[in-house]
Design a protein around this motif. Structure first.
Motif, PDB file in Angstrom:
ATOM      1  N   THR A  60      27.087   7.625 -27.815  1.00  0.00           N
ATOM      2  CA  THR A  60      27.273   6.868 -26.578  1.00  0.00           C
ATOM      3  C   THR A  60      26.176   7.176 -25.581  1.00  0.00           C
ATOM      4  N   ALA A  61      25.793   8.447 -25.473  1.00  0.00           N
ATOM      5  CA  ALA A  61      24.731   8.829 -24.539  1.00  0.00           C
ATOM      6  C   ALA A  61      23.428   8.110 -24.874  1.00  0.00           C
ATOM      7  N   LEU A  62      23.078   8.057 -26.157  1.00  0.00           N
ATOM      8  CA  LEU A  62      21.839   7.384 -26.561  1.00  0.00           C
ATOM      9  C   LEU A  62      21.951   5.872 -26.414  1.00  0.00           C
ATOM     10  N   LEU A  63      23.082   5.306 -26.820  1.00  0.00           N
ATOM     11  CA  LEU A  63      23.264   3.859 -26.762  1.00  0.00           C
ATOM     12  C   LEU A  63      23.171   3.360 -25.328  1.00  0.00           C
ATOM     13  N   ALA A  64      23.904   3.993 -24.410  1.00  0.00           N
ATOM     14  CA  ALA A  64      23.907   3.543 -23.020  1.00  0.00           C
ATOM     15  C   ALA A  64      22.532   3.728 -22.384  1.00  0.00           C
ATOM     16  N   ALA A  65      21.848   4.826 -22.697  1.00  0.00           N
ATOM     17  CA  ALA A  65      20.508   5.033 -22.154  1.00  0.00           C
ATOM     18  C   ALA A  65      19.538   3.980 -22.678  1.00  0.00           C
ATOM     19  N   PHE A  66      19.653   3.628 -23.941  1.00  0.00           N
ATOM     20  CA  PHE A  66      18.786   2.603 -24.537  1.00  0.00           C
ATOM     21  C   PHE A  66      19.009   1.248 -23.864  1.00  0.00           C
ATOM     22  N   THR A  92      26.105   6.107 -16.078  1.00  0.00           N
ATOM     23  CA  THR A  92      27.376   6.830 -16.065  1.00  0.00           C
ATOM     24  C   THR A  92      27.929   6.979 -17.478  1.00  0.00           C
ATOM     25  N   ILE A  93      27.892   5.889 -18.247  1.00  0.00           N
ATOM     26  CA  ILE A  93      28.370   5.958 -19.632  1.00  0.00           C
ATOM     27  C   ILE A  93      27.588   7.011 -20.409  1.00  0.00           C
ATOM     28  N   SER A  94      26.274   7.029 -20.209  1.00  0.00           N
ATOM     29  CA  SER A  94      25.430   8.000 -20.909  1.00  0.00           C
ATOM     30  C   SER A  94      25.753   9.434 -20.490  1.00  0.00           C
ATOM     31  N   GLN A  95      25.925   9.653 -19.188  1.00  0.00           N
ATOM     32  CA  GLN A  95      26.210  11.006 -18.704  1.00  0.00           C
ATOM     33  C   GLN A  95      27.601  11.477 -19.124  1.00  0.00           C
ATOM     34  N   LEU A  96      28.544  10.547 -19.216  1.00  0.00           N
ATOM     35  CA  LEU A  96      29.855  10.914 -19.761  1.00  0.00           C
ATOM     36  C   LEU A  96      29.717  11.332 -21.222  1.00  0.00           C
TER      37      LEU A  96
END
Length: 684
Positions: free
Chosen positions: A332-338, A354-358
């Motif tokens: 999730t961290a990689l996907l949201a950052a991408f 926020t999704i990435s940091q969570l």
């Protein structure tokens, strides 16, 4: 402590009733007063509670927790099952009684969460005075905010899984109301419904986990239940002293433990927007910007992280579940950052951040034990400050730009918005993890425990995923910063001639949050205070004493190269953003063209087509089923119901001819009936 833990949620609850009753006609433009007052009192009480818990833990090496029972919500007995069933090494199970007391809990984890929630809530409430001042639903907005604060403060202080679920649903309801606050806008109404429905999927898994907890442990209480007169132990709480004192022997292992942990984590995935239930959070930007700050920083989305940290003994009993937590969090961290790399809506970029940091927080929690819980909770604590700062900063930009937040339509705002520019820069540096800001210490805490983790190459792979995420985070954060505040000044027509800095009531929270983002990491990171304090929480103390598979905290000194590589990733991300967005335009166009040619840009900009996949696999089939069901209801069910309604009418039509109104006919019928009756009596 007993009075303070009750006062903290009761103040926002009182503000709900006062604002709802007096807001429309009496308070009107002063409808913020009850909410701000209640939040301020709750924050002061939270600080006092934190200090009292700290003094109590400093005086003893033992874990500290105390409970306050207000009343019994449910107390159901089954006499046919009376009799206690012994559980190995964990005290008795009273399976004949379903007991749900309304009990509030005070321990270090609760104290930290209460301070975080009430602090951010107070600052967001103050900021909202300026941001929402012209809104016709002003009183309704602050009623919802008060209800949100009450629900979240109760969620982090209850001592029972059933009550946890109640307030878990309550914050979901509040998010639906606030995201869809401007319900006259179709996008806002749709976003509110999307958030509500996606969270129901996660909450269904959470509910199944609670059913399995009850059937496995015979209680849903965190604390041990004792007889009020004799002091005899009635049942061992799931996170109580009897069970945690038994170490690993106090908990189930194997498939049941795995199922419990994964079902609880499904609930966390919904509430904390983890793949594949993350799709609701970016659309939640349709609500007012202060709502986004409140949801993303310290309330709803952090509930899942808090729940996993609270239930760490259950997760430690299922190491396989912890590995799933880490894999989902890392992905999730990689996907949201991408996805955030190419978005143009400033609030949407922050939402994916926020999704990435969570995901980072769950990466830390996946290590398990005290080290994992401390890493995840420390990042939750620091993230609350700089993410609230960034969202409120975005709201300040939106306020000045007439509601426009598209980075393609704004730019060069640093001269018009100097205070917003300075504070937003602090938030960006903290999010990117630049020394010595808050994000640097908490992010490196997570990377450090991942690197220390023993158990194979999966955690090492998650460590490198964390580094890659840090690089992308720094890039997309400063891409948004440079586009909004640097370059040629670009002011949209919606702003007119009124593009100016926000009023002091909006700037004050920005300054406070900027200062906090500068200092909280340096205060609590190197000193080890956060770990020392949370280690006095009974459940976390138990997993530490049990010799968790997580490596102990070693600080930054033991892993200098980890800190160095994370710093290099942050600096490299910022440098790449500066080169591309502050350098020659031809370079950016060339990189964009190359990215489009291989499909990377489109994949990121279209959010990896996840929404389209959901529409194809879920939305369209359900819509087709709904169309068929509607047709069946209208033309089959309704026709059957109408037919039943027509039967009395038809029978009545058959008998209507008998009622002629001719008296001799009635007399003849009566005589005929009487003769028939006499004949029957004679014959039979």
């Amino acid at each position: 402590m007993e009075y303070l833990i009750v006062l903290i949620p009761m103040m926002p609850l009182a503000a709900v009733f006062v604002t709802a009753l007096l807001g429309p006609r009496v308070l009107r433009s002063n409808s913020h007063v009850p909410t701000v007052t209640a939040a301020a009192v709750a924050f002061v009480a939270s600080l006092a509670l934190l200090l009292m818990v700290y003094w109590a833990t400093a005086a003893s090496e033992k874990p500290f927790a105390t409970t306050v029972q207000l009343w019994n919500w449910a107390d159901l007995r089954q006499p046919e099952l009376e009799g206690q069933v012994a559980a190995p090494d964990a005290g008795p199970l009273d399976l004949a009684r379903f007991h749900v007391p309304v009990t509030l809990r005070v321990d270090p984890l609760t104290a930290v969460m209460q301070v975080t929630v009430t602090c951010i809530s107070l600052l967001v409430s103050i900021y909202s005075i300026g941001y929402m001042h012209d809104d016709p639903g002003y009183w309704r907005y602050f009623t919802y905010i008060s209800l949100f604060i009450f629900s979240m403060t109760m969620l982090v202080s209850v001592s029972n899984f059933a009550l946890l679920y109640v307030f878990w649903e309550a914050v979901g309801l509040c998010s639906y109301l606030l995201i869809g606050f401007w319900y006259h806008k179709p996008e806002a109404a749709a976003a509110g419904k999307k958030a509500f429905l996606v969270n129901r999927v996660g909450d269904f898994g959470f509910a199944l986990g609670l059913f399995l907890l009850w059937s496995s442990y015979g209680t849903l209480n965190f604390h041990d239940s004792v007889h009020p007169q004799t002091g005899e132990l009635i049942s061992a709480g799931i996170l109580g002293g009897v069970r945690t004192a038994a170490g690993g022997q106090g908990y189930l292992h194997g498939g049941v433990a795995m199922a419990i942990a994964l079902l609880l984590f499904v609930g966390a995935c919904g509430k904390s927007a983890q793949f594949p239930l993350h799709v609701w959070l970016p659309d939640a930007m349709e609500g007012p910007t202060p709502v986004s700050a409140l949801i993303h920083a310290a309330t709803m989305v952090t509930a899942g992280v808090y729940m996993v940290a609270r239930c760490m003994p259950l997760f430690d009993a299922a190491p396989g579940a912890l590995l799933v937590v880490g894999c989902i969090g890392g992905f999730t961290a990689l996907l949201a950052a991408f996805i955030a790399l190419t978005q143009n809506d400033l609030k949407r970029i922050l939402a994916y951040s926020t999704i990435s940091q969570l995901g980072y927080m769950f990466l830390g929690l996946s290590v398990g034990g005290l080290a994992g819980a401390v890493a995840g909770m420390f990042h939750l604590f620091t993230h609350a400050f700089f993410k609230a700062l960034l969202f409120l900063g975005a709201g300040s930009v939106m306020h000045a730009m007439g509601g426009v937040i598209d980075l393609q339509r704004i730019g060069g705002l640093r001269r018009r918005l100097p205070w917003t520019y300075a504070t937003f820069l602090v938030g960006c540096l903290a999010l990117a993890g630049v020394f010595p800001l808050a994000g640097f210490f908490s992010k490196d805490e997570i990377l450090g425990v991942l690197y220390q983790q023993e158990g194979g190459g999966v955690y090492r792979l998650l460590f490198y995923a964390g580094l890659a995420g840090a690089l992308m985070t720094a890039f997309y954060t400063f891409r948004a910063f440079f586009l909004a505040f640097h370059g040629e000044e670009l002011v949209p027509a919606e702003a007119g001639r009124h593009a100016h800095e926000s009023p002091p009531v909006m700037l004050l929270p920005l300054v406070i949050l900027a200062v906090a983002s500068l200092v909280v990491g340096a205060i609590f990171g190197p000193t080890g205070w956060f770990e020392s304090f949370l280690s006095k929480t009974p459940g976390l103390a138990a997993v530490a004493e049990a010799g968790s598979h997580a490596a102990p905290h070693a600080g930054h000194d033991g892993h200098t190269w980890v800190v160095a590589w994370s710093t290099v990733a942050a600096v490299l991300g910022i440098a790449l953003a500066a080169i591309l967005y502050l350098g020659p335009g031809g370079l950016l166009r060339g990189v964009a063209t190359a990215a489009r040619s291989v499909g990377v840009y489109t994949l990121s900009y279209r959010k990896v087509f996840i929404d389209e996949l959901y529409a194809l696999a879920v939305v369209r089939p359900l819509r087709g089923l709904a169309i068929v069901a509607a047709w069946f209801d209208r033309y089959v069910i309704d026709c059957l119901v109408d037919l039943v309604g027509l039967l009395p009418k038809a029978i009545g039509a058959l008998l209507r001819d008998v009622q002629t109104g001719f008296i001799p006919w009635y007399a003849s019928a009566m005589m005929l009936g009487l003769l028939t009756l006499l004949a029957a009596l004679v014959l039979f």
